[in-house]
Design an enzyme around this catalytic site. Sequence first.
Site, short mmCIF file in Angstrom:
data_model
loop_
_atom_site.label_atom_id
_atom_site.label_comp_id
_atom_site.label_asym_id
_atom_site.label_seq_id
_atom_site.Cartn_x
_atom_site.Cartn_y
_atom_site.Cartn_z
N LYS A 167 63.12 32.85 57.44
CA LYS A 167 62.42 34.09 57.11
C LYS A 167 63.46 35.18 56.83
CE LYS A 167 60.92 37.73 59.08
NZ LYS A 167 61.04 38.67 57.93
N GLU A 242 71.61 37.06 67.95
CA GLU A 242 72.79 37.87 67.60
C GLU A 242 72.26 39.26 67.33
OE1 GLU A 242 75.03 40.18 66.02
OE2 GLU A 242 74.98 39.00 64.17
N CYS A 276 76.99 44.64 62.57
CA CYS A 276 76.93 44.62 64.04
C CYS A 276 78.31 44.65 64.67
CB CYS A 276 76.17 43.38 64.52
SG CYS A 276 74.46 43.31 64.00
N GLU A 369 74.17 52.43 68.68
CA GLU A 369 74.55 51.80 67.42
C GLU A 369 73.98 52.60 66.26
OE1 GLU A 369 74.79 47.33 65.58
OE2 GLU A 369 72.92 47.90 66.58
#
Length: 467
Positions: A167, A242, A276, A369
């Site tokens: 997906k 992750e 990331c 973040e």
Amino acid sequence: MPRKTEAPGTTEEPKAREIVNPTTERVIATVPDTPPAEVDAAVRRAAEAQRRWAALAPAERARQLRRFAVAVDEARHDLARTEVEEAGHPVADALGEAENVRDLLDYAAGGVERLTGRQIPVAGGVDITFAEPLGVVAVIAPWNFPMPVAAWGTAPALAAGNAVLLKPAEATPLTALALEVLAQAAGLPDGLFQVLPGPGPVTGEALVDHPGVAKVVFTGSTAVGRRIMARCAAQVKPVTLELGGKSPNIVFADADIEAAAAAAPASFLDNAGQDCCARSRILVQRPAYDRFLALLEPAVRAVTVGDPADPATAMGPLISAAHRERVRSYVPDDAPAAIRGAIPEGPGYWYPATVLEAHTAGERAAAEEIFGPVAVVMPFDDEEDAVRLANATDYGLAASLWTRDIGRALRVSRAVAAGNLSVNSHASVRYSTPFGGFKRSGLGRELGPDALAAFTETKNVFLATDA
């Protein structure tokens, strides 16, 4: 043509999603979503294909994966152009990402015949183990690196004998759909690798909740990862996650300061900071702080921002207007930016490279973040202070440290709570080495020599030999 999913007594017309080029803000494609009924049908097709795939001789599975790799290699320039259009990646980076998919398929193919069990000494017989494929694996890929991260889960899962349902992210399904076509052209069995575009709360949740899906691999935000983990826990379904990062770049005064400053921009501006692993917290030892900042400013301003189709471009736009507003919220107009770069005029979701000076690790820009081309720089006093600041985060995905002292490099590498570290460089991600995070940056490991094992169950068999 839009796909139609037929349920008893109904014909469902999937919703169509417009894919927007973040550089031009123009619609470049319309892709139908995959409704839950079609997810169910895809799982059933995948289960049938997986049984045939797992029954093949290992050498034949490896040959088919290598044919897939060749098909990707031959189409790598087309894949790169698609990545430029749907994700805004600079074309040189996009080409490297297509080549990473090729290389990962090759690498995984090499592991098919090396996925061995063990013989364990026991009394009264012989004990052996088998690495059995899980069945159908769902890979939910992100929008920031649509091609390579999709392959991180797909290639080893296929090599281990599983079927894969991929997906892609809602904003970036085009390269995934292109890979599906290439897999079919390479001769992979029908249904073995299917791409199911659609929104996470519909298509994604249908995949996660489906009892026929044996494992979920997810790359994305920590918040969504926690929800997926909870849904999988209800079924005792394994996951690999992750997730986010807030990675430090630690520069000691004994380092090559010129080299550290020259390398720093790429560490947080790659993919416009939508990474990331971005080293978005720059920690510099006080004796070198002013000199480092003086060297960093021209290095940041030298980064070429512009049309990602231009080979000279190093940084493209953000993925969407909404994401640009999120990034902007971390840098108010009156924020005292130490460094601010330039951006093109006209259409495109541009945001300038920005470096902020932070005074405490708890400041919002230093703690959360941002996922954009924004870094904070902070001074530290000594090795202990550097480790304290580096670990002052809920995340633990990556880190870099710059020093000429090998002993310090090893001490600090062991002390920093992160899964992927590099010394005097920022290159900590390779398809041949393990990748994953500590703390809220994720669960499990991808890539490397053990990647195939993460898509198997260990079966133990005892054969009695005593009369």
